[in-house]
Design an enzyme around this catalytic site. Structure first.
Site, mmCIF file in Angstrom:
data_model
loop_
_atom_site.group_PDB
_atom_site.id
_atom_site.type_symbol
_atom_site.label_atom_id
_atom_site.label_comp_id
_atom_site.label_asym_id
_atom_site.label_seq_id
_atom_site.Cartn_x
_atom_site.Cartn_y
_atom_site.Cartn_z
ATOM 1 N N SER A 85 77.731 26.390 11.887
ATOM 2 C CA SER A 85 77.373 27.804 11.727
ATOM 3 C C SER A 85 76.574 28.305 12.919
ATOM 4 O O SER A 85 75.890 27.529 13.598
ATOM 5 C CB SER A 85 76.522 27.986 10.468
ATOM 6 O OG SER A 85 76.043 29.311 10.388
ATOM 7 N N TYR A 96 70.518 25.780 3.149
ATOM 8 C CA TYR A 96 71.792 25.744 3.890
ATOM 9 C C TYR A 96 71.530 25.464 5.372
ATOM 10 O O TYR A 96 72.176 24.596 5.968
ATOM 11 C CB TYR A 96 72.480 27.092 3.689
ATOM 12 C CG TYR A 96 73.699 27.364 4.533
ATOM 13 C CD1 TYR A 96 74.926 26.786 4.219
ATOM 14 C CD2 TYR A 96 73.644 28.223 5.628
ATOM 15 C CE1 TYR A 96 76.053 27.067 4.970
ATOM 16 C CE2 TYR A 96 74.767 28.507 6.380
ATOM 17 C CZ TYR A 96 75.978 27.930 6.053
ATOM 18 O OH TYR A 96 77.091 28.208 6.799
#
Ligand code: NDP
Length: 268
Positions: free
Chosen positions: A149, A162
């Site tokens: 990400s 996360y």
């Protein structure tokens, strides 16, 4: 003269596993790699969705199978890897894309939610790499592709668990790339920015709205453009199709900002 250990095999001889292939970036990557001629195994918990997508891929003349996969269950991962290789042969490409994300802060989130993120995004991910990577090393070729990400560059408050798990994955991947140097197995990371997928759809809108506003206020969410899953899949296929002897180690993929009008430009 040095030789490259990476075999220049046609896609048909390079079977692929895509995790998190029931929607979003994983689905688009499975479709794109199958269209290039790779036999593809789609893995996720929503087996029916994977089966529907695999059937559509087969209708288009390519090879695809759906196999249930829960990265939170180590025994299920072992069974998935075995079934995948029984269906398409030894796996030459792993697109490790599945990801779990729920809102949560460092100081207030339950430990169980942290454990869930780590179990799926790190422990489960590592188990599948362990199972499929070993064969790649012994054959002297393969691609291990990890979808992480843009939070690696711009961590987002409100999804701390996360972010923690994605940093853990990238830490593991950085070491793995060194461990596998000289084996012929390539290790790559694709870091997507904002992409219109199912991610976050199951969150409470009363949480999502303020979070998005906070990211805008902090300049993390710089504009409102989103990519399509196929845009990120284009980066995944570029990594897998990179010429022998080359590795695309880290690719960050961002949505292009909306055009700035002329008066806005001159007023800045
Ligand atoms: P989606 O929600 O559309 O896809 C997530 C996928 O992960 C689903 O196929 C889901 O399948 C799978 N998954 C979740 N939990 C598990 C599990 N326990 N076992 C197996 N599979 C699981 O979102 P995206 O396509 O956006 O997400 C793909 C990747 O991209 C993720 O790693 C995400 O972190 C990353 N990413 C996405 C961004 C975005 O803006 N969308 C930005 C940056 C990174 P199922 O529920 O059927 O198990």
């Amino acid at each position: 003269m040095s030789t490259t250990p990476f075999a220049d095999l046609p896609p048909a001889d390079r079977p692929v596993v895509v995790t998190g292939a029931s929607s979003g970036i994983g689905e688009a990557s499975a479709r794109a790699l199958a269209a290039l001629g790779h036999p593809v195994v789609l893995g996720a918990r929503r087996t029916e969705a994977c089966e529907r997508i695999a059937a559509e891929i087969r209708d288009a003349g390519a090879t695809a199978y759906a196999v249930g996969l829960d990265l939170g269950d180590l025994a299920a991962i072992d069974s998935f890897a075995k079934q995948a290789e029984e269906l398409v042969g030894t796996i030459d490409v792993l697109v490790s894309n599945a990801g779990f994300v729920q809102p949560g802060e460092v100081l207030t989130a339950d430990v169980e939610l942290l454990e869930q993120h780590l179990q799926i995004n790190v422990v489960g991910t590592r188990r599948l790499v362990q199972l499929l990577g070993a064969g790649m090393v012994s054959r002297g070729h393969g691609d291990l592709v990890f979808v992480t990400s843009e939070v690696m560059r711009a961590p987002r408050p409100g999804i701390a668990l996360y972010v923690t798990s994605k940093y853990a994955v990238e830490g593991m991947v950085s070491v793995l790339a060194l461990e596998l140097e000289g084996t012929g197995v390539r290790v790559s990371t694709v870091r997507p920015g904002a992409t219109m997928t199912e991610m976050g759809w199951d969150w409470d809108p009363e949480v999502t709205g303020p979070l998005y506003a906070d990211w805008q206020r902090r300049g993390i969410q710089r504009h409102d453009n989103f990519m399509l899953p196929a845009d990120v899949a284009a980066a995944v296929t570029a990594v897998v199709a990179a010429p022998p002897g080359v590795t695309f180690r880290v690719l960050e993929v961002e949505p292009l900002a909306p055009p700035i009008t002329q008066p806005e430009r001159t007023n800045r």
